[in-house]
Design an enzyme around this catalytic site. Sequence first.
Site, PDB file in Angstrom:
ATOM      1  N   GLY A 195      38.766   1.035  12.245  1.00 48.15           N
ATOM      2  CA  GLY A 195      37.558   1.086  13.055  1.00 48.15           C
ATOM      3  C   GLY A 195      36.356   0.374  12.474  1.00 48.15           C
ATOM      4  O   GLY A 195      35.555  -0.220  13.204  1.00 48.15           O
TER       5      GLY A 195
ATOM      6  N   THR B 219      42.707  -0.350  18.892  1.00 49.90           N
ATOM      7  CA  THR B 219      43.210   0.591  17.895  1.00 49.90           C
ATOM      8  C   THR B 219      43.302  -0.122  16.555  1.00 49.90           C
ATOM      9  O   THR B 219      43.504  -1.332  16.515  1.00 49.90           O
ATOM     10  CB  THR B 219      44.585   1.167  18.292  1.00 49.90           C
ATOM     11  OG1 THR B 219      45.158   1.816  17.155  1.00 49.90           O
ATOM     12  CG2 THR B 219      45.553   0.097  18.776  1.00 49.90           C
ATOM     13  N   GLY B 220      43.167   0.630  15.472  1.00 50.74           N
ATOM     14  CA  GLY B 220      43.259   0.023  14.144  1.00 50.74           C
ATOM     15  C   GLY B 220      42.100   0.473  13.276  1.00 50.74           C
ATOM     16  O   GLY B 220      41.534   1.551  13.481  1.00 50.74           O
TER      17      GLY B 220
ATOM     18  N   ARG C 166      31.797  10.848   9.932  1.00 53.84           N
ATOM     19  CA  ARG C 166      32.137   9.427  10.133  1.00 53.84           C
ATOM     20  C   ARG C 166      32.548   9.178  11.583  1.00 53.84           C
ATOM     21  O   ARG C 166      33.320   9.931  12.168  1.00 53.84           O
ATOM     22  CB  ARG C 166      33.286   9.042   9.207  1.00 53.84           C
ATOM     23  CG  ARG C 166      33.780   7.590   9.338  1.00 53.84           C
ATOM     24  CD  ARG C 166      34.973   7.483  10.253  1.00 53.84           C
ATOM     25  NE  ARG C 166      35.571   6.139  10.256  1.00 53.84           N
ATOM     26  CZ  ARG C 166      36.487   5.745  11.130  1.00 53.84           C
ATOM     27  NH1 ARG C 166      36.911   6.577  12.067  1.00 53.84           N
ATOM     28  NH2 ARG C 166      36.998   4.541  11.069  1.00 53.84           N
ATOM     29  N   VAL C 167      32.018   8.124  12.184  1.00 54.54           N
ATOM     30  CA  VAL C 167      32.414   7.733  13.541  1.00 54.54           C
ATOM     31  C   VAL C 167      33.005   6.331  13.455  1.00 54.54           C
ATOM     32  O   VAL C 167      32.418   5.444  12.829  1.00 54.54           O
ATOM     33  CB  VAL C 167      31.206   7.747  14.501  1.00 54.54           C
ATOM     34  CG1 VAL C 167      31.613   7.264  15.881  1.00 54.54           C
ATOM     35  CG2 VAL C 167      30.616   9.150  14.582  1.00 54.54           C
ATOM     36  N   GLY C 168      34.152   6.147  14.088  1.00 51.97           N
ATOM     37  CA  GLY C 168      34.804   4.837  14.072  1.00 51.97           C
ATOM     38  C   GLY C 168      34.464   4.028  15.308  1.00 51.97           C
ATOM     39  O   GLY C 168      33.481   4.276  16.011  1.00 51.97           O
ATOM     40  N   ASP C 169      35.318   3.060  15.582  1.00 50.76           N
ATOM     41  CA  ASP C 169      35.095   2.166  16.729  1.00 50.76           C
ATOM     42  C   ASP C 169      35.384   2.843  18.064  1.00 50.76           C
ATOM     43  O   ASP C 169      34.803   2.472  19.093  1.00 50.76           O
ATOM     44  CB  ASP C 169      36.022   0.945  16.619  1.00 50.76           C
ATOM     45  CG  ASP C 169      37.486   1.374  16.676  1.00 50.76           C
ATOM     46  OD1 ASP C 169      37.913   2.158  15.807  1.00 50.76           O
ATOM     47  OD2 ASP C 169      38.202   0.957  17.610  1.00 50.76           O
TER      48      ASP C 169
ATOM     49  N   THR D 168      45.431   6.160  16.841  1.00 51.85           N
ATOM     50  CA  THR D 168      44.525   6.242  18.000  1.00 51.85           C
ATOM     51  C   THR D 168      45.294   5.983  19.286  1.00 51.85           C
ATOM     52  O   THR D 168      46.241   5.200  19.298  1.00 51.85           O
ATOM     53  CB  THR D 168      43.428   5.161  17.813  1.00 51.85           C
ATOM     54  OG1 THR D 168      42.664   5.502  16.667  1.00 51.85           O
ATOM     55  CG2 THR D 168      42.526   5.053  19.023  1.00 51.85           C
TER      56      THR D 168
HETATM   57  N1  GLY Z   1      40.357   3.123  15.330  1.00 50.97           N
HETATM   58  C1  GLY Z   1      40.117   4.464  15.028  1.00 50.97           C
HETATM   59  C2  GLY Z   1      39.134   4.675  13.984  1.00 50.97           C
HETATM   60  O1  GLY Z   1      38.996   3.855  13.088  1.00 50.97           O
HETATM   61  O2  GLY Z   1      38.480   5.684  14.009  1.00 50.97           O
END
Ligand code: GLY
Length: 308
Positions: A223, A220-221, A197-200, A169
Amino acid sequence: MQPLLIVHGGAWNIPPKLQAAHLRGCAQAVRRVYPLLQEGLPALDAVEQAVNILEEDPTFDAGRGAFLNARGEIELDAIIMDGRTLQFGAVAAVQNILHPVSAARLIMEKTEHCFLVGKGAQEFLWAQGFPEVPPETLLTERELAFYRQIREDPHFTTRRPFDPSPQDTVGAVALDREGNLAAATSTGGTPRKMPGRVGDSPLPGAGAWADNQHGAASATGWGEAIMQVLLSRTVCDLFATQTPRKAARQAIEILHTRVNGRGGLIAITPDGEYAFHHNTRKMAFALYHPEKGVLAGIDQEHLTRFSG
Ligand code: GLY
């Protein structure tokens, strides 16, 4: 006010053969955008432009070079946030877009909403004349090969704490001459993620946060864990009571101890101090230091002047 720009290119166990490209990519974004900030570019434009540069760079999991999902497609998420007004724009699970962070900004500025996803977001963007790119523009040989390698692997998971699963990211945080803060984050998410899927990254407070009164951050990391502790908002809240360095450390400690998460963050306080921390082995990042110029690091212990 002395402007400030800090960018990241992901927090994970970045292998030695990929480190130079990560450092170079982050340093180039700072080198190209920081002089514009010095000339008076607003923080919001600075974070968008810095993230655009990182989205174009195939090194990172954002725009070109993004991971493929379980269906072998690229779906992108991004956010941009303005610290003056707390306005933000975000997109999630969008396809055929090279610069999702600019799509997020268009949503912020041209709709009465903050967040659009999937087909609805794309319909709005195409109607606005936003550039639609063919999937091949985003696809790299590297990610196609990685997808083929993990596609049928029953043991592959992004959930294993401290496993070196890639997390490239990208993000940027800026303070401009007027003292305004902004933050932006853009990602292709996790490898072989479920479609939809949606992350952070596109979630305000999780993947990014910007508030002139409390600070700005980009995360970042992994999510799924970062969104549980609203990592970006958490570090900005901690600035009220801690030094920037301690706040960054404590926010990552919360990520680690509360949800067994792994990741990293970059942040700027309202007074113009920067902070960064990660509990992954590596995090690629770069910033402009008024005396030393462009500094880039591949982990928090090794921040060096970047001349390459
Ligand atoms: N940090 C990016 C994700 O997990 O989508």
